[in-house]
Scaffold this motif. Structure first.
Motif, PDB file in Angstrom:
ATOM      1  N   THR A 109       0.820  -1.208   0.000  1.00  0.00           N
ATOM      2  CA  THR A 109       0.000   0.000   0.000  1.00  0.00           C
ATOM      3  C   THR A 109       0.856   1.261   0.000  1.00  0.00           C
ATOM      4  OG1 THR A 109      -1.757  -1.166   1.194  1.00  0.00           O
ATOM      5  CG2 THR A 109      -1.842   1.240   1.189  1.00  0.00           C
ATOM      6  N   ASP A 144     -10.425  -4.857  -7.584  1.00  0.00           N
ATOM      7  CA  ASP A 144      -9.169  -4.769  -6.848  1.00  0.00           C
ATOM      8  C   ASP A 144      -9.356  -4.557  -5.349  1.00  0.00           C
ATOM      9  OD1 ASP A 144      -6.252  -3.892  -8.497  1.00  0.00           O
ATOM     10  OD2 ASP A 144      -8.036  -4.498  -9.586  1.00  0.00           O
ATOM     11  N   HIS A 145      -8.276  -4.826  -4.634  1.00  0.00           N
ATOM     12  CA  HIS A 145      -8.119  -4.413  -3.246  1.00  0.00           C
ATOM     13  C   HIS A 145      -8.205  -2.888  -3.218  1.00  0.00           C
ATOM     14  CE1 HIS A 145      -6.145  -3.671   0.620  1.00  0.00           C
ATOM     15  NE2 HIS A 145      -6.123  -4.973   0.861  1.00  0.00           N
ATOM     16  N   GLU A 146      -8.811  -2.342  -2.175  1.00  0.00           N
ATOM     17  CA  GLU A 146      -9.007  -0.895  -2.099  1.00  0.00           C
ATOM     18  C   GLU A 146      -7.694  -0.116  -2.163  1.00  0.00           C
ATOM     19  OE1 GLU A 146     -11.514   2.579  -1.653  1.00  0.00           O
ATOM     20  OE2 GLU A 146     -11.775   0.520  -2.371  1.00  0.00           O
ATOM     21  N   SER A 164      -7.417 -11.334  -7.825  1.00  0.00           N
ATOM     22  CA  SER A 164      -8.288 -10.717  -6.829  1.00  0.00           C
ATOM     23  C   SER A 164      -8.052 -11.327  -5.457  1.00  0.00           C
ATOM     24  CB  SER A 164      -9.755 -10.911  -7.223  1.00  0.00           C
ATOM     25  OG  SER A 164     -10.608 -10.602  -6.139  1.00  0.00           O
ATOM     26  N   ASN A 165      -7.853 -10.467  -4.460  1.00  0.00           N
ATOM     27  CA  ASN A 165      -7.650 -10.976  -3.101  1.00  0.00           C
ATOM     28  C   ASN A 165      -8.938 -11.497  -2.498  1.00  0.00           C
ATOM     29  OD1 ASN A 165      -8.463  -8.046  -2.806  1.00  0.00           O
ATOM     30  ND2 ASN A 165      -8.485  -8.667  -0.670  1.00  0.00           N
ATOM     31  N   ALA A 166     -10.081 -11.129  -3.068  1.00  0.00           N
ATOM     32  CA  ALA A 166     -11.364 -11.588  -2.543  1.00  0.00           C
ATOM     33  C   ALA A 166     -11.872 -12.815  -3.273  1.00  0.00           C
ATOM     34  CB  ALA A 166     -12.402 -10.466  -2.628  1.00  0.00           C
ATOM     35  N   ASP A 211      -0.762  -4.836  -8.936  1.00  0.00           N
ATOM     36  CA  ASP A 211      -0.784  -5.302  -7.555  1.00  0.00           C
ATOM     37  C   ASP A 211      -0.715  -6.829  -7.600  1.00  0.00           C
ATOM     38  OD1 ASP A 211      -1.407  -6.196  -5.017  1.00  0.00           O
ATOM     39  OD2 ASP A 211      -3.280  -5.087  -4.836  1.00  0.00           O
ATOM     40  N   HIS A 265      -1.680 -10.670  -4.024  1.00  0.00           N
ATOM     41  CA  HIS A 265      -2.421 -11.909  -3.797  1.00  0.00           C
ATOM     42  C   HIS A 265      -1.972 -13.041  -4.711  1.00  0.00           C
ATOM     43  CE1 HIS A 265      -5.652 -13.997  -1.754  1.00  0.00           C
ATOM     44  NE2 HIS A 265      -5.989 -14.541  -2.910  1.00  0.00           N
ATOM     45  N   TYR A 314     -11.316  -6.016   2.278  1.00  0.00           N
ATOM     46  CA  TYR A 314     -10.683  -4.782   1.801  1.00  0.00           C
ATOM     47  C   TYR A 314     -11.040  -4.508   0.344  1.00  0.00           C
ATOM     48  CZ  TYR A 314      -8.125  -5.728   6.078  1.00  0.00           C
ATOM     49  OH  TYR A 314      -7.814  -6.020   7.386  1.00  0.00           O
ATOM     50  N   SER A 315     -12.170  -5.047  -0.078  1.00  0.00           N
ATOM     51  CA  SER A 315     -12.667  -4.833  -1.434  1.00  0.00           C
ATOM     52  C   SER A 315     -14.148  -4.470  -1.385  1.00  0.00           C
ATOM     53  CB  SER A 315     -12.459  -6.089  -2.288  1.00  0.00           C
ATOM     54  OG  SER A 315     -11.106  -6.439  -2.373  1.00  0.00           O
TER      55      SER A 315
END
Length: 417
Positions: A92, A118-120, A169-171, A195, A198, A372-373
């Motif tokens: 970040t 994406d992650h925020e 995607s991290n989610a 990014d 993940h 965080y998404s």
């Protein structure tokens, strides 16, 4: 490729051998570390817990440790040079450093493309540039849980400065075709910021093949202590106008590394990469790899292959055994290549927090919330108050742990009926 050495892998991680039979299915929030990384941190703190840049032995060894870690990360990413790698707190903070620099040199190219998957951290850092005159364009995920590059094409123009996207995607675990993104963006004269936080624990990365311009990772997702690193093409990094103290050369990587970072954790990152190299040498034919890079690629390919089996097993069991479970993103086991073993889901009639709490009581660690998404969850129609449940696996997890996980969920569902 020989059979995946899961017993050896698990023996390398102290947290998996405490006798508590705990299942770590929250690796997307941070993975466990091998003994080698733990030893490297301790050794650094005992033998060379001093500032770099001195003429005495301990300080010289700090400089050598940092340079060795740069070379290891460069090998992991297939970078052109170790000087393209900068160390710091986390991904970040590096996204923020680059975005602030880009704001100063946008010129006539003021459009920045971000995604709703994406992650925020890779969204908000770019959105704030609207105050500096940037214009945001949204590359939106489709209903299948994937970003399609044909949807990116109409967003690109002679005004595009940057395309910012995740590698996975991290989610949802969905994988993005970064190589094609780079080809399209460069054809329009734009840069690409990736990014890879993940994706990094799940498969090989080759920045030269991807041809992106910047890429960030967090070490604590790649079996290392808490730290982060930024890779960028040398010319791109050198062109960034960054804050630096007067005595710091205006040259990468030093110009990117604001202040003192955690040297012992960088030593741990180096050792974690050494672990992956060791895994590669075990899984490469005859246990031989011609170079460090070849061994790292072999190790990550072995991880990718093994985790594909975990993903398929988990998806099949969730859908066949638990009809009240709704899975978000890629659900078809036939499309495993389009995801990593991160499964986001909800159980009808049961709040996500209840699911994770009851699993915790059964010695299984998973996560609930927005991952965080929040924009992604809104896109999926998921309540922002409750969120979803995420099980994120890595290569030290097993099919037996998946079986325990499914049994626990089945019991939870039966008791909630």
């Amino acid at each position: 490729m020989s059979d995946f050495p899961i017993s050896w892998v698990r023996e390398c991680f102290p947290a998996l051998n405490l006798g508590d039979n705990f299942i770590f299915f929250d690796n997307g929030a941070g993975a466990q570390i091998p003994q080698a990384a733990l030893d490297a941190v301790q050794k650094h703190l005992i033998l060379r817990n001093v500032q770099r840049g001195g003429r005495y032995r301990h300080s010289v060894e700090v400089d050598e440790t940092i340079q060795r870690a740069r070379q290891s990360v460069a090998a992991l990413l297939n970078a052109n040079s170790a000087d393209e790698v900068a160390f710091g707190m986390n991904a970040t903070s590096f996204i923020r450093i680059v975005s602030l620099a880009i704001a100063e040199i946008m010129g006539a190219r003021r459009e920045i493309i971000v995604t709703d998957m994406d992650h925020e951290a890779n969204i908000a850092t770019w959105l704030v540039l609207e105050k500096r005159g940037a214009e945001i364009r949204w590359w939106k995920m489709r209903e299948d849980g994937l970003l399609h590059t044909e949807d990116l094409d109409p967003l690109l123009s002679s005004h595009t400065r940057m395309v910012a996207c995740a590698m996975a995607s991290n989610a949802l675990g969905s994988i993005v075709d970064v190589k094609e993104v780079s080809r399209m963006a460069h054809a329009a004269g734009a840069e690409v910021f990736v990014d890879a936080v993940h994706y990094a624990p799940h498969g090989p990365i080759d920045v030269q093949d991807l041809d992106c311009d910047y890429l960030v990772c967090s070490g604590y997702k790649i079996f290392a202590p808490h730290m982060g690193f930024l890779w960028g093409k040398a010319a791109a990094l050198d062109a960034l106008p960054t804050f630096r103290e007067d005595f710091i050369p205006d040259k990468a990587p030093m110009k990117i590394e604001v202040g003192t970072f955690v040297y012992e954790n960088v030593a741990g990152m180096d050792a974690a990469i050494g672990y992956i190299e060791g895994l590669g040498r075990r899984t490469t034919q005859n246990g031989h790899a011609e170079s460090c890079r070849a061994a790292l690629v072999g190790g990550m390919q072995a991880i990718r292959h093994y985790e594909a089996k975990l993903s398929a097993r988990l998806l099949e069991e969730l859908q066949q055994q638990l009809p009240r479970v709704s899975i978000y993103g890629v659900r078809d086991p036939e499309h495993i290549a389009r995801r990593v073993p991160t499964i986001c889901f909800n159980i009808g009639g049961v709040k996500p927090a209840t699911v994770t709490s009851e699993l915790a009581d059964r010695a299984i660690g998973v996560r609930d919330g927005n991952m965080y998404s929040p924009r992604l969850l809104k896109r999926l129609g998921i309540s922002s108050d409750d969120g979803a449940v995420r099980a994120s696996l890595v290569h030290y997890n097993t099919e037996e742990e998946i079986d325990r996980f499914i049994e626990a969920l089945a019991s939870l569902i039966a008791n909630s009926a």
